[in-house]
Design a protein around this motif. Structure first.
Motif, short mmCIF file in Angstrom:
data_model
loop_
_atom_site.label_atom_id
_atom_site.label_comp_id
_atom_site.label_asym_id
_atom_site.label_seq_id
_atom_site.Cartn_x
_atom_site.Cartn_y
_atom_site.Cartn_z
N TRP A 10 0.83 -1.20 0.00
CA TRP A 10 0.00 0.00 0.00
C TRP A 10 0.87 1.25 0.00
O TRP A 10 1.78 1.40 0.82
CB TRP A 10 -0.90 0.02 1.22
CG TRP A 10 -1.95 -1.05 1.27
CD1 TRP A 10 -2.29 -1.93 0.27
CD2 TRP A 10 -2.82 -1.34 2.36
NE1 TRP A 10 -3.30 -2.75 0.69
CE2 TRP A 10 -3.65 -2.41 1.97
CE3 TRP A 10 -2.97 -0.81 3.63
CZ2 TRP A 10 -4.63 -2.94 2.79
CZ3 TRP A 10 -3.94 -1.35 4.46
CH2 TRP A 10 -4.77 -2.41 4.04
N ASP A 14 -12.06 5.09 0.78
CA ASP A 14 -11.85 3.65 0.58
C ASP A 14 -12.50 2.86 1.70
O ASP A 14 -13.20 1.87 1.45
CB ASP A 14 -10.35 3.33 0.54
CG ASP A 14 -9.62 4.01 -0.58
OD1 ASP A 14 -10.00 3.81 -1.75
OD2 ASP A 14 -8.68 4.77 -0.29
N GLU A 31 -8.91 -2.50 -5.87
CA GLU A 31 -7.73 -1.71 -5.58
C GLU A 31 -7.11 -1.27 -6.90
O GLU A 31 -7.05 -2.06 -7.85
CB GLU A 31 -6.70 -2.50 -4.78
CG GLU A 31 -7.07 -2.68 -3.33
CD GLU A 31 -6.00 -3.39 -2.52
OE1 GLU A 31 -6.03 -3.23 -1.29
OE2 GLU A 31 -5.17 -4.13 -3.09
N THR A 54 -0.50 -0.49 -4.39
CA THR A 54 -1.88 0.02 -4.39
C THR A 54 -1.84 1.52 -4.14
O THR A 54 -1.34 1.96 -3.11
CB THR A 54 -2.73 -0.68 -3.32
OG1 THR A 54 -2.76 -2.08 -3.60
CG2 THR A 54 -4.15 -0.12 -3.29
N GLY A 102 -8.39 3.34 -4.80
CA GLY A 102 -9.48 2.40 -4.93
C GLY A 102 -10.53 2.94 -5.87
O GLY A 102 -10.67 4.15 -6.07
#
Length: 167
Positions: free
Chosen positions: A36, A45, A69, A78, A81
């Motif tokens: 992430w 998100d 994602e 990521t 989203g």
């Protein structure tokens, strides 16, 4: 979720969230293998994925109409989203939302991801996709326009956009 595939675009992978992955997003607790970017998940998100989990508990798995994602193809990180607020209503219209971490905004990722999800909605049988953004969120207005959505009007809070699919 077996029939839900990862969507690849020129620069992105849109990874459909499983229930377990969604729980990690809501808890902001990455698991092994999660990569992430700083700022993910954001409040939007967490809200969207939380709604997905509630919908699964109430109505079962929504198939392709779920959160995804947004991952960079180059490194798998990521960076945001995107997803549907649920399956289409009785009129076949589905609502979409998206967000990116601040560090990657302005690079065209949101409109690239949105175009891919609009195409998915069309393939899955939706009649239209709608979205909205706060009146002062001009970058989001531009994202929807770049993805082919047309301005439909506004109220005191948001501007509304829609793309309708020809029968």
């Amino acid at each position: 979720m077996n029939d839900v595939k990862i969507i690849e675009t020129a620069r992105l992978l849109l990874h459909p969230l499983s229930v377990d992955e969604a729980r990690r997003v809501v808890d902001a607790a990455p698991g092994p293998g999660d990569r992430w970017a700083e700022g993910y998940p954001g409040p939007g998100d967490v809200r969207g994925v939380g709604s997905f989990l509630n919908g699964v508990a109430e109505r079962g798995d929504p198939g392709v109409y779920r959160p995804y994602e947004i991952r960079r193809l180059a490194d798998g990180v990521t960076v945001g989203g995107i997803g549907f607020h649920g399956p289409p209503g009785g009129d076949g219209v589905v609502t979409i939302g998206y967000g990116l971490v601040p560090g990657v905004r302005g690079q065209g990722f949101a409109s690239e991801a949105l175009r891919a999800l609009i195409a998915l909605a069309r393939e899955a049988g939706a009649t239209a996709v709608r979205g909205d953004a706060d009146l002062d969120n001009v970058p989001s207005h531009r994202v929807m326009e770049a993805a082919g959505m047309a301005y439909e009007g506004e109220d005191e809070r948001v501007r509304n956009y829609r793309v309708v699919f020809a029968p």
